[in-house]
Design a protein around this motif. Structure first.
Motif, PDB file in Angstrom:
ATOM      1  N   LEU A  41       0.836  -1.203   0.000  1.00  0.00           N
ATOM      2  CA  LEU A  41       0.000   0.000   0.000  1.00  0.00           C
ATOM      3  C   LEU A  41       0.866   1.246   0.000  1.00  0.00           C
ATOM      4  N   ARG A  42       0.436   2.256  -0.765  1.00  0.00           N
ATOM      5  CA  ARG A  42       0.939   3.602  -0.504  1.00  0.00           C
ATOM      6  C   ARG A  42       0.017   4.130   0.585  1.00  0.00           C
ATOM      7  N   VAL A  43       0.569   4.351   1.754  1.00  0.00           N
ATOM      8  CA  VAL A  43      -0.251   4.643   2.931  1.00  0.00           C
ATOM      9  C   VAL A  43      -0.822   6.064   2.826  1.00  0.00           C
ATOM     10  N   GLY A  44      -2.147   6.154   2.936  1.00  0.00           N
ATOM     11  CA  GLY A  44      -2.802   7.467   2.980  1.00  0.00           C
ATOM     12  C   GLY A  44      -2.971   7.933   4.415  1.00  0.00           C
ATOM     13  N   GLY A  45      -3.144   6.980   5.329  1.00  0.00           N
ATOM     14  CA  GLY A  45      -3.276   7.287   6.751  1.00  0.00           C
ATOM     15  C   GLY A  45      -2.998   6.036   7.561  1.00  0.00           C
ATOM     16  N   ALA A  46      -2.382   6.209   8.729  1.00  0.00           N
ATOM     17  CA  ALA A  46      -2.083   5.082   9.620  1.00  0.00           C
ATOM     18  C   ALA A  46      -2.639   5.409  11.004  1.00  0.00           C
ATOM     19  N   GLY A  47      -3.509   4.542  11.516  1.00  0.00           N
ATOM     20  CA  GLY A  47      -4.077   4.763  12.839  1.00  0.00           C
ATOM     21  C   GLY A  47      -3.048   4.507  13.929  1.00  0.00           C
ATOM     22  N   VAL A  48      -3.139   5.297  15.003  1.00  0.00           N
ATOM     23  CA  VAL A  48      -2.262   5.121  16.173  1.00  0.00           C
ATOM     24  C   VAL A  48      -3.062   4.356  17.226  1.00  0.00           C
ATOM     25  N   ASN A  49      -2.453   3.293  17.759  1.00  0.00           N
ATOM     26  CA  ASN A  49      -3.111   2.486  18.788  1.00  0.00           C
ATOM     27  C   ASN A  49      -2.273   2.461  20.054  1.00  0.00           C
ATOM     28  N   VAL A 124     -10.040   9.295   4.115  1.00  0.00           N
ATOM     29  CA  VAL A 124      -8.926   8.373   4.370  1.00  0.00           C
ATOM     30  C   VAL A 124      -8.519   8.401   5.840  1.00  0.00           C
ATOM     31  N   GLU A 125      -8.604   9.562   6.498  1.00  0.00           N
ATOM     32  CA  GLU A 125      -8.180   9.624   7.908  1.00  0.00           C
ATOM     33  C   GLU A 125      -9.157   8.870   8.811  1.00  0.00           C
ATOM     34  N   THR A 126     -10.437   8.879   8.464  1.00  0.00           N
ATOM     35  CA  THR A 126     -11.404   8.094   9.238  1.00  0.00           C
ATOM     36  C   THR A 126     -11.166   6.613   9.002  1.00  0.00           C
ATOM     37  N   GLY A 306      -8.758  12.367  25.291  1.00  0.00           N
ATOM     38  CA  GLY A 306      -9.398  13.006  24.139  1.00  0.00           C
ATOM     39  C   GLY A 306     -10.131  11.936  23.373  1.00  0.00           C
ATOM     40  N   ARG A 307     -11.256  12.267  22.780  1.00  0.00           N
ATOM     41  CA  ARG A 307     -12.044  11.236  22.092  1.00  0.00           C
ATOM     42  C   ARG A 307     -11.649  11.146  20.623  1.00  0.00           C
ATOM     43  N   GLY A 308     -11.566   9.948  20.114  1.00  0.00           N
ATOM     44  CA  GLY A 308     -11.332   9.730  18.687  1.00  0.00           C
ATOM     45  C   GLY A 308      -9.916   9.285  18.396  1.00  0.00           C
ATOM     46  N   LYS A 309      -9.750   8.787  17.177  1.00  0.00           N
ATOM     47  CA  LYS A 309      -8.459   8.220  16.776  1.00  0.00           C
ATOM     48  C   LYS A 309      -7.451   9.313  16.435  1.00  0.00           C
ATOM     49  N   ILE A 310      -6.222   9.019  16.742  1.00  0.00           N
ATOM     50  CA  ILE A 310      -5.090   9.824  16.271  1.00  0.00           C
ATOM     51  C   ILE A 310      -4.578   9.122  15.016  1.00  0.00           C
ATOM     52  N   VAL A 311      -4.404   9.900  13.951  1.00  0.00           N
ATOM     53  CA  VAL A 311      -4.047   9.285  12.661  1.00  0.00           C
ATOM     54  C   VAL A 311      -2.850  10.021  12.072  1.00  0.00           C
ATOM     55  N   LEU A 312      -1.868   9.252  11.637  1.00  0.00           N
ATOM     56  CA  LEU A 312      -0.694   9.823  10.961  1.00  0.00           C
ATOM     57  C   LEU A 312      -0.944   9.846   9.458  1.00  0.00           C
ATOM     58  N   LEU A 313      -0.631  10.976   8.835  1.00  0.00           N
ATOM     59  CA  LEU A 313      -0.824  11.123   7.386  1.00  0.00           C
ATOM     60  C   LEU A 313       0.544  11.291   6.725  1.00  0.00           C
ATOM     61  N   PRO A 314       1.053  10.237   6.054  1.00  0.00           N
ATOM     62  CA  PRO A 314       2.375  10.351   5.421  1.00  0.00           C
ATOM     63  C   PRO A 314       2.388  11.430   4.341  1.00  0.00           C
TER      64      PRO A 314
END
Ligand SMILES: NC(=O)c1ccc[n+]([C@@H]2O[C@H](COP(=O)([O-])OP(=O)(O)OC[C@H]3O[C@@H](n4cnc5c(N)ncnc54)[C@H](OP(=O)(O)O)[C@@H]3O)[C@@H](O)[C@H]2O)c1
Length: 314
Positions: A41-49, A124-126, A306-314
């Protein structure tokens, strides 16, 4: 293997020792090759867990040892740019989301069988923050074998896993009591759960909220020291499942679940995307950050609150 023109090296976030968030560095690494059954994949977004920073701190060395330098990241949304041997379900250019490995990167590998197509109207971030929570929610609920009309308690119902678990259970006709902080009480109500404040006295408040109906099952995603009272609440450990308190679970006979399967990965995404198609999915994104701010992402994730996902966007 089909591919577009790909670079040989690309940026990835790595840590080369266990420790603080500032162990995370953006590094140039060889672009990984997809093996049999895999796609690149060319990553559009990666979730932080939370698992990502627990690994970085070395808390899970006994269970999930890593080799350095390690690239964190368990989930992504992105574009298929190459397919490994035997992959016929996806082709270059497809927009997908799913579990991935080493996803804090410009390019990452994923198992083709665990991916789902990303609808054009799902940002993509969602999408990037859904795969782990969806897999975990479906897996946890599946172990509880719930029937319509039964009352389920979800500890941590406003977290990423809890938010999806509430929606799946409510859709199945289950009555959900969910624990959350003051900030998230109204959000839980909007999802169809009965909100209860977490903290001291939580089980008494749950009993009150149940209003005479028996609470027959518990999905625990967050909160220390509540499993023993949860077992007492439902009358035994058989229908108490935790995703977050392995050590507390063992002596009580409570099931700790970790690590999904192709079935739970696909099943979770399928349920989540069905809610999205119906226009009812709630999957908040707390913030998006570039790869270069992975340190900040881990600081925020570790601090919580804080509520909701933190997402990294390359
Ligand atoms: N075993 C597995 O397969 C698996 C898979 C995914 C996640 N996990 C683990 O499950 C946990 C939850 O993951 P997540 O992604 O849902 O995390 P998350 O999005 O950070 O949510 C955690 C939630 O727990 C709430 N919380 C804090 N203290 C609480 C308490 N005493 N009682 C009840 N809720 C409380 C937080 O509220 P505030 O915002 O008010 O603090 C937040 O809403 C993490 O520990 C993660 O490592 C395990």
């Amino acid at each position: 293997m089909s591919d577009l023109t790909l670079p040989t090296e690309a940026k990835a976030v790595t840590f080369a020792a266990y420790g603080e968030p500032d162990e995370l560095r953006v590094t140039d690494l060889a672009v990984p090759q997809p093996g049999p059954g895999q796609v690149l994949l060319r990553v559009g977004g990666a979730g932080v867990n939370a698992l990502d920073w627990k690994l970085r701190r070395g808390f899970l060395q006994g269970v999930f040892p890593v080799t350095f330098p390690h690239v964190p990241g368990l989930e992504a949304a992105g574009t298929v740019v190459a397919t490994g041997p035997g992959v016929e379900s996806w082709q270059a250019g497809d927009e997908v989301l799913g579990l991935a490995s080493a996803a804090y990167a410009e390019y990452a590998v994923a198992e083709a069988a665990t991916l789902a197509a990303r609808p054009a109207d799902l940002p993509v971030e969602t999408a990037a923050g859904l795969p782990v929570a969806a897999d975990t929610a479906v897996r946890g609920l599946g172990l509880l074998d719930l029937k319509p009309g039964e009352t389920l308690l979800i500890h941590g119902a406003a977290g990423a896993v809890g938010t999806l678990a509430v929606q799946f259970a409510v859709e199945d006709g289950v009555r959900v009591i969910g624990t959350a902080g003051e900030r998230d009480q109204e959000a839980l109500r909007e999802l169809g759960a009965i909100p209860v404040l977490y903290g001291d006295g939580v089980i008494d408040r749950v009993r009150e909220a149940a209003a005479g109906e028996p609470v027959v099952a518990v999905l625990h995603t967050s909160g220390d020291g509540v499993l023993a009272d949860s077992v007492a609440l439902v009358g035994g450990p058989e229908r108490v499942v935790t995703i977050a308190a392995a050590q507390e679970a063992g002596p009580l006979g409570v099931t700790f679940t970790s690590g999904g399967s192709t079935d739970t990965a696909v099943g979770g995404l399928s349920r989540t995307l069905a809610l999205h198609a119906a226009g009812t999915l709630s999957a908040p994104v707390r913030t998006t950050l570039p790869l270069a701010d992975a340190t900040t992402a881990h600081e925020l994730s570790e601090r919580g609150g804080g509520r909701g996902k933190i997402v990294l966007l390359p």
